[in-house]
Design a protein around this motif. Sequence first.
Motif, mmCIF file in Angstrom:
data_model
loop_
_atom_site.group_PDB
_atom_site.id
_atom_site.type_symbol
_atom_site.label_atom_id
_atom_site.label_comp_id
_atom_site.label_asym_id
_atom_site.label_seq_id
_atom_site.Cartn_x
_atom_site.Cartn_y
_atom_site.Cartn_z
ATOM 1 N N HIS A 1 -26.891 54.614 78.077
ATOM 2 C CA HIS A 1 -27.851 54.218 79.099
ATOM 3 C C HIS A 1 -29.261 54.602 78.659
ATOM 4 N N PRO A 2 -30.271 53.894 79.144
ATOM 5 C CA PRO A 2 -31.647 54.268 78.817
ATOM 6 C C PRO A 2 -31.935 55.725 79.171
ATOM 7 N N GLY A 3 -32.545 56.426 78.234
ATOM 8 C CA GLY A 3 -32.815 57.843 78.419
ATOM 9 C C GLY A 3 -31.831 58.740 77.714
ATOM 10 N N ASP A 4 -30.702 58.210 77.247
ATOM 11 C CA ASP A 4 -29.780 59.019 76.449
ATOM 12 C C ASP A 4 -30.435 59.377 75.119
ATOM 13 N N LEU A 5 -30.142 60.567 74.647
ATOM 14 C CA LEU A 5 -30.718 61.081 73.403
ATOM 15 C C LEU A 5 -29.609 61.215 72.369
ATOM 16 N N LEU A 6 -29.817 60.651 71.184
ATOM 17 C CA LEU A 6 -28.830 60.729 70.103
ATOM 18 C C LEU A 6 -29.464 61.399 68.895
ATOM 19 N N LEU A 7 -28.947 62.573 68.536
ATOM 20 C CA LEU A 7 -29.402 63.296 67.357
ATOM 21 C C LEU A 7 -28.588 62.834 66.158
ATOM 22 N N THR A 8 -29.245 62.665 65.010
ATOM 23 C CA THR A 8 -28.616 61.977 63.885
ATOM 24 C C THR A 8 -28.148 62.890 62.758
ATOM 25 N N GLY A 9 -28.169 64.197 62.966
ATOM 26 C CA GLY A 9 -27.692 65.118 61.943
ATOM 27 C C GLY A 9 -28.830 65.799 61.214
ATOM 28 N N SER A 10 -28.503 66.877 60.516
ATOM 29 C CA SER A 10 -29.509 67.697 59.841
ATOM 30 C C SER A 10 -29.236 67.750 58.337
ATOM 31 N N PRO A 11 -30.286 67.649 57.519
ATOM 32 C CA PRO A 11 -30.096 67.662 56.070
ATOM 33 C C PRO A 11 -29.871 69.064 55.516
ATOM 34 N N ALA A 12 -29.650 69.112 54.224
ATOM 35 C CA ALA A 12 -29.431 70.385 53.535
ATOM 36 C C ALA A 12 -30.630 71.309 53.712
ATOM 37 N N GLY A 13 -30.362 72.618 53.647
ATOM 38 C CA GLY A 13 -31.449 73.591 53.677
ATOM 39 C C GLY A 13 -31.492 74.462 54.907
ATOM 40 N N ASN A 14 -30.393 74.534 55.667
ATOM 41 C CA ASN A 14 -30.440 75.426 56.814
ATOM 42 C C ASN A 14 -30.313 76.883 56.373
ATOM 43 N N GLY A 15 -30.403 77.784 57.355
ATOM 44 C CA GLY A 15 -30.415 79.199 57.017
ATOM 45 C C GLY A 15 -29.159 79.692 56.330
ATOM 46 N N ALA A 16 -28.003 79.120 56.704
ATOM 47 C CA ALA A 16 -26.755 79.521 56.070
ATOM 48 C C ALA A 16 -26.794 79.241 54.571
ATOM 49 N N HIS A 17 -27.458 78.162 54.177
ATOM 50 C CA HIS A 17 -27.580 77.829 52.754
ATOM 51 C C HIS A 17 -28.419 78.877 52.026
ATOM 52 N N TRP A 18 -29.498 79.299 52.657
ATOM 53 C CA TRP A 18 -30.414 80.252 52.012
ATOM 54 C C TRP A 18 -29.993 81.709 52.210
#
Length: 321
Positions: free
Chosen positions: A276-293
């Motif tokens: 429905h209008p107003g729904d928010l869809l997040l598309t994922g996060s690339p490499a480089g988060n804190g767990a990686h570092w």
Amino acid sequence: MPDPLPTHAGPFALGTFSADAGAFPGLVTGARVRDLSDLAPSVRAIVEDWDAFFPRLVELAQDADGGWHDLAGLRILAPIEPGQILQSGANYRKHVVDLVAAEKESVHGATPEEARADAEQMMDERIRNGVPYVFLGSPRAMCGPYDDIELPALGEQHDWELELALVIGRSGKHIPVEEALDHVAAYTICNDLTTRDRLYRPDLKAIGTDWFTAKNADTFLPTGPFLVPAAFVGDPNDLRITLRHNSVVRQDESTKDMIFDIPRLIAYVSTTTTLHPGDLLLTGSPAGNGAHWGVFLKPGDVVESEITGLGHQRNTVRSHV
């Protein structure tokens, strides 16, 4: 020296702002904001009738009359109160390859070369024949793009995950891939924070991940600064995502690295839920988060985030009260 004003692609963007009189929906053009309260009570209401409102917004952006404010004098809030928040996990190829390869080395004893080759083969097969991994988030986790991030009392491994997010502008169920982008009204920035050491429940191992606890603490979804209409963004599968943690670049990747692009994500989620209008869809996060570092958020840290054409965020981390 104050932070520079956030910029946006195209002639205008939408946002939610507050001044002495309270919060209001606003039309942003450069360094000024027109109060849209005379048209609609909220940005959500505008998005819910997007096809009708968009031509009017184009006209207003060129009109010098009306209730204009200086952007620098306003507080920028999260730009929209969404209906539902759909979040895509494990959707950047390099990021997932890194995770799978690390597991194959540490758990299965593979060489670095073997581990990476196997992981890349797995991702290629997933792109051809797999489906996205999507879960729900809570709107209560949202905060503004310049608000403080408050770390919860429990957990130590508080991590960043910068993501491109889209806002649905037309309803749909079982949306074909080739029609999916017609349902997108605008794009924005989300930093989908996660407390890693609360993601798995040792008391309920058979159930698996605890997304509610790990991802939905108050302030764990800085969003905005604006909604930039899709018509102004260009190719959403060719945007740069950059995050700096205490001025150190940690994430720097193109949305080209998505495993499932935006049309495939929309088509997939619409097989289960009506969008429905107003729904928010997040598309994922690339490499480089804190767990990686091997680095996680601590009180006093500063996180700066930007995506091409969508502006920037700046959040200071503080401990729970």
